[in-house]
Scaffold this motif. Sequence first.
Motif, PDB file in Angstrom:
ATOM      1  N   PHE A  88       0.835  -0.949   0.100  1.00 44.95           N
ATOM      2  CA  PHE A  88      -0.047   0.070  -0.090  1.00 44.95           C
ATOM      3  C   PHE A  88       1.000   1.108  -0.002  1.00 44.95           C
ATOM      4  CE2 PHE A  88      -2.345   3.532   2.246  1.00 44.95           C
ATOM      5  CZ  PHE A  88      -3.309   3.567   1.381  1.00 44.95           C
ATOM      6  N   GLN A  89       1.975   1.003   0.716  1.00 44.91           N
ATOM      7  CA  GLN A  89       2.875   2.507   0.770  1.00 44.91           C
ATOM      8  C   GLN A  89       3.454   2.505  -0.816  1.00 44.91           C
ATOM      9  OE1 GLN A  89       3.096   4.730   3.142  1.00 44.91           O
ATOM     10  NE2 GLN A  89       4.307   5.767   1.667  1.00 44.91           N
ATOM     11  N   GLY A  90       3.541   1.319  -1.452  1.00 49.62           N
ATOM     12  CA  GLY A  90       4.304   1.489  -2.507  1.00 49.62           C
ATOM     13  C   GLY A  90       3.323   2.186  -3.642  1.00 49.62           C
ATOM     14  N   ILE A  91       2.127   2.136  -3.422  1.00 49.10           N
ATOM     15  CA  ILE A  91       1.095   2.724  -4.402  1.00 49.10           C
ATOM     16  C   ILE A  91       1.117   4.033  -4.199  1.00 49.10           C
ATOM     17  CG2 ILE A  91      -1.540   3.068  -4.706  1.00 49.10           C
ATOM     18  CD1 ILE A  91      -1.754  -0.053  -3.831  1.00 49.10           C
ATOM     19  N   VAL A  92       1.237   4.620  -2.775  1.00 52.07           N
ATOM     20  CA  VAL A  92       1.171   5.950  -2.401  1.00 52.07           C
ATOM     21  C   VAL A  92       2.347   6.478  -2.895  1.00 52.07           C
ATOM     22  CG1 VAL A  92       1.295   7.524  -0.540  1.00 52.07           C
ATOM     23  CG2 VAL A  92      -0.255   5.578  -0.336  1.00 52.07           C
ATOM     24  N   ASP A  93       3.500   6.117  -2.850  1.00 56.21           N
ATOM     25  CA  ASP A  93       4.714   6.535  -3.170  1.00 56.21           C
ATOM     26  C   ASP A  93       4.856   6.862  -5.026  1.00 56.21           C
ATOM     27  OD1 ASP A  93       5.822   6.734  -0.488  1.00 56.21           O
ATOM     28  OD2 ASP A  93       7.005   4.811  -0.568  1.00 56.21           O
ATOM     29  N   GLU A  94       4.367   5.914  -5.347  1.00 59.33           N
ATOM     30  CA  GLU A  94       4.092   6.016  -6.752  1.00 59.33           C
ATOM     31  C   GLU A  94       3.432   6.952  -7.527  1.00 59.33           C
ATOM     32  OE1 GLU A  94       6.423   4.931  -8.962  1.00 59.33           O
ATOM     33  OE2 GLU A  94       7.524   3.324  -7.314  1.00 59.33           O
ATOM     34  N   ILE A  95       2.311   7.168  -6.707  1.00 57.46           N
ATOM     35  CA  ILE A  95       1.276   8.138  -7.155  1.00 57.46           C
ATOM     36  C   ILE A  95       1.913   9.795  -6.889  1.00 57.46           C
ATOM     37  CG2 ILE A  95      -0.853   9.486  -6.446  1.00 57.46           C
ATOM     38  CD1 ILE A  95      -2.084   6.619  -5.912  1.00 57.46           C
ATOM     39  N   ILE A  96       2.591   9.613  -5.793  1.00 55.01           N
ATOM     40  CA  ILE A  96       3.583  10.789  -5.825  1.00 55.01           C
ATOM     41  C   ILE A  96       4.352  11.139  -6.685  1.00 55.01           C
ATOM     42  CG2 ILE A  96       4.720  12.146  -3.860  1.00 55.01           C
ATOM     43  CD1 ILE A  96       3.138  10.855  -1.786  1.00 55.01           C
ATOM     44  N   ARG A  97       5.212  10.221  -6.825  1.00 53.33           N
ATOM     45  CA  ARG A  97       6.708  10.202  -7.443  1.00 53.33           C
ATOM     46  C   ARG A  97       6.035  10.543  -9.053  1.00 53.33           C
ATOM     47  NH1 ARG A  97      10.721   6.812 -10.226  1.00 53.33           N
ATOM     48  NH2 ARG A  97       8.795   4.851 -10.360  1.00 53.33           N
ATOM     49  N   THR A  98       4.866   9.883  -9.663  1.00 56.80           N
ATOM     50  CA  THR A  98       4.489  10.111 -11.056  1.00 56.80           C
ATOM     51  C   THR A  98       3.937  11.635 -11.326  1.00 56.80           C
ATOM     52  OG1 THR A  98       2.386   9.089 -10.621  1.00 56.80           O
ATOM     53  CG2 THR A  98       4.182   7.917 -11.571  1.00 56.80           C
ATOM     54  N   ASP A  99       3.435  12.027  -9.983  1.00 57.23           N
ATOM     55  CA  ASP A  99       2.793  13.617  -9.994  1.00 57.23           C
ATOM     56  C   ASP A  99       1.317  13.191 -11.065  1.00 57.23           C
ATOM     57  OD1 ASP A  99       2.376  16.186  -9.409  1.00 57.23           O
ATOM     58  OD2 ASP A  99       3.318  17.005 -11.064  1.00 57.23           O
ATOM     59  N   ALA A 100       0.796  12.244 -10.959  1.00 61.87           N
ATOM     60  CA  ALA A 100      -0.455  12.039 -11.748  1.00 61.87           C
ATOM     61  C   ALA A 100      -1.609  12.798 -11.308  1.00 61.87           C
ATOM     62  CB  ALA A 100      -0.846  10.485 -11.774  1.00 61.87           C
ATOM     63  N   ASP A 101      -2.295  13.305 -12.342  1.00 64.14           N
ATOM     64  CA  ASP A 101      -3.516  14.127 -11.925  1.00 64.14           C
ATOM     65  C   ASP A 101      -4.811  13.400 -12.097  1.00 64.14           C
ATOM     66  OD1 ASP A 101      -2.359  16.937 -12.211  1.00 64.14           O
ATOM     67  OD2 ASP A 101      -1.927  15.981 -14.080  1.00 64.14           O
ATOM     68  N   LEU A 102      -4.960  12.263 -12.708  1.00 68.82           N
ATOM     69  CA  LEU A 102      -5.914  11.217 -12.670  1.00 68.82           C
ATOM     70  C   LEU A 102      -5.438   9.864 -12.751  1.00 68.82           C
ATOM     71  CD1 LEU A 102      -8.308  12.828 -15.756  1.00 68.82           C
ATOM     72  CD2 LEU A 102      -8.362  13.429 -13.416  1.00 68.82           C
ATOM     73  N   ILE A 103      -6.001   9.017 -11.724  1.00 68.07           N
ATOM     74  CA  ILE A 103      -5.526   7.748 -11.515  1.00 68.07           C
ATOM     75  C   ILE A 103      -6.525   6.612 -11.759  1.00 68.07           C
ATOM     76  CG2 ILE A 103      -4.511   6.237 -10.144  1.00 68.07           C
ATOM     77  CD1 ILE A 103      -3.845   9.396  -9.224  1.00 68.07           C
ATOM     78  N   ALA A 104      -6.518   5.761 -12.527  1.00 68.32           N
ATOM     79  CA  ALA A 104      -7.561   4.685 -12.687  1.00 68.32           C
ATOM     80  C   ALA A 104      -7.093   3.499 -11.984  1.00 68.32           C
ATOM     81  CB  ALA A 104      -7.912   4.266 -14.022  1.00 68.32           C
ATOM     82  N   PHE A 105      -7.773   2.653 -10.932  1.00 68.92           N
ATOM     83  CA  PHE A 105      -7.394   1.656  -9.980  1.00 68.92           C
ATOM     84  C   PHE A 105      -8.072   0.519 -10.575  1.00 68.92           C
ATOM     85  CE2 PHE A 105      -6.528   4.939  -6.397  1.00 68.92           C
ATOM     86  CZ  PHE A 105      -5.146   4.809  -6.394  1.00 68.92           C
ATOM     87  N   SER A 106      -7.417  -0.465 -10.410  1.00 71.44           N
ATOM     88  CA  SER A 106      -8.099  -1.799 -10.748  1.00 71.44           C
ATOM     89  C   SER A 106      -7.658  -2.598  -9.396  1.00 71.44           C
ATOM     90  CB  SER A 106      -7.422  -2.600 -11.946  1.00 71.44           C
ATOM     91  OG  SER A 106      -7.685  -2.069 -12.988  1.00 71.44           O
ATOM     92  N   GLU A 107      -8.445  -3.536  -8.930  1.00 68.46           N
ATOM     93  CA  GLU A 107      -8.583  -4.296  -7.891  1.00 68.46           C
ATOM     94  C   GLU A 107      -8.724  -3.540  -6.501  1.00 68.46           C
ATOM     95  OE1 GLU A 107      -5.717  -7.648  -8.000  1.00 68.46           O
ATOM     96  OE2 GLU A 107      -5.769  -7.684  -9.988  1.00 68.46           O
ATOM     97  N   VAL A 108      -9.713  -2.733  -6.601  1.00 71.67           N
ATOM     98  CA  VAL A 108     -10.118  -2.140  -4.903  1.00 71.67           C
ATOM     99  C   VAL A 108     -11.115  -3.011  -4.529  1.00 71.67           C
ATOM    100  CG1 VAL A 108     -11.453  -0.139  -4.182  1.00 71.67           C
ATOM    101  CG2 VAL A 108      -9.921   0.170  -6.190  1.00 71.67           C
ATOM    102  N   ARG A 109     -10.633  -3.626  -3.368  1.00 68.60           N
ATOM    103  CA  ARG A 109     -11.447  -4.519  -2.535  1.00 68.60           C
ATOM    104  C   ARG A 109     -12.000  -4.085  -1.308  1.00 68.60           C
ATOM    105  NH1 ARG A 109     -11.684  -6.999  -7.058  1.00 68.60           N
ATOM    106  NH2 ARG A 109     -10.119  -8.206  -7.566  1.00 68.60           N
ATOM    107  N   ASN A 110     -11.623  -2.741  -0.498  1.00 69.49           N
ATOM    108  CA  ASN A 110     -12.527  -2.450   0.606  1.00 69.49           C
ATOM    109  C   ASN A 110     -12.213  -3.516   1.707  1.00 69.49           C
ATOM    110  OD1 ASN A 110     -12.974   0.252  -0.624  1.00 69.49           O
ATOM    111  ND2 ASN A 110     -14.553  -1.076  -1.513  1.00 69.49           N
ATOM    112  N   TYR A 111     -11.063  -4.147   1.838  1.00 68.11           N
ATOM    113  CA  TYR A 111     -10.904  -5.068   2.775  1.00 68.11           C
ATOM    114  C   TYR A 111     -11.278  -4.747   4.200  1.00 68.11           C
ATOM    115  CZ  TYR A 111      -8.363  -7.644  -0.716  1.00 68.11           C
ATOM    116  OH  TYR A 111      -7.940  -8.642  -1.716  1.00 68.11           O
TER     117      TYR A 111
END
Length: 341
Positions: free
Chosen positions: A40-63
């Motif tokens: 999960f921290q890896g997801i956060v870090d890559e979003i910040i690093r890419t500086d993406a404005d719009l993100i489309a996620f696959s495999e959201v589970r709400n565990y």
Amino acid sequence: MLGCIAFCFINIQCKQEKIIKLKVLQFNIWQEGTVVENGFQGIVDEIIRTDADLIAFSEVRNYNGVDFSKHILEALKAKGHMYYAQPSEDTGLLSRYPIVEQTALYPVTNDHGSITKAIINILGVEVAFYSGHLDYLNCALYLPRGYDGSTWKKLDSIITDVDVIQKNNLESMRDDAIDAFIADAEIEKQQGRLIIYGGDNNEPSHLDWIEANKNLYDHNGVVINWRNTKTLENKGFKDAYREIYPNPLTHPGFTYPANNPLVPLSKLAWSPEADDRDRIDFIFYYPDERLQLKDSKILGPIGDISRNERVLELTEDAIIEPLNIWPTDHKAVIAEFALKF
């Protein structure tokens, strides 16, 4: 980044055209990053690093009853990055700009895939942004490679009959989801909205299974117009990565299975005796004079999985390597646009 170009005329009237950079990230996050330690921290870090404005996620589970949208927003905010998101299931959306409304366009049913849609207000321009995670069953790309696409058991022989492959492919619900997207996008276009789709389609591209590479990657001579990418093309949609890199020989753009060094091979190889490297993650957009594609890249570890081995075959693909923890068995796709006002 905001830029301005001023057009001035002799009568001193000026029209100012604003242009901003719009970065889109398509990201299969493999069960919310839970398969990889600290994923999960890896997801956060890559979003910040890419500086993406719009993100489309696959495999959201709400565990465990935890709303993933709230979880990711809080984690990004803690690092000083503000986004918008709303609750969703299987697919999700994250935006640096306000979400006007969000709907489950193609709701997930018995894990047969989904598409989530949001209307995003980008400084007054509305974008219909879609996140897809299509049906993983009847995954016909495995048939020419000698494996069943629903059980992943080895077949008695490879299947190269294109009619048989297409029939099996259409037994999935991927075409239903894409048809729902196309129909909805047509309505949004008529309302003047821009259209962008990011998704793990669990189906290859017809632009990648061509005569020139029919004997590579265990295509075993098969040349095929994969239904959903061909349908999208026929309806005028553009594949961002193939628009920038049209040659699948020099730029195969493989997104799955990715060589994640933090994960054992047993969790990465679904057809261990085959070369099943393929491009199944995409960003599509509908052409509009306000939206100009500038670049597209693959985000993820160098190398892939082939025949139950980690392979580092060199290609000319534009790949951005992970910062530290790569959270998934897919590679992600990034597209950069210039958005004009």
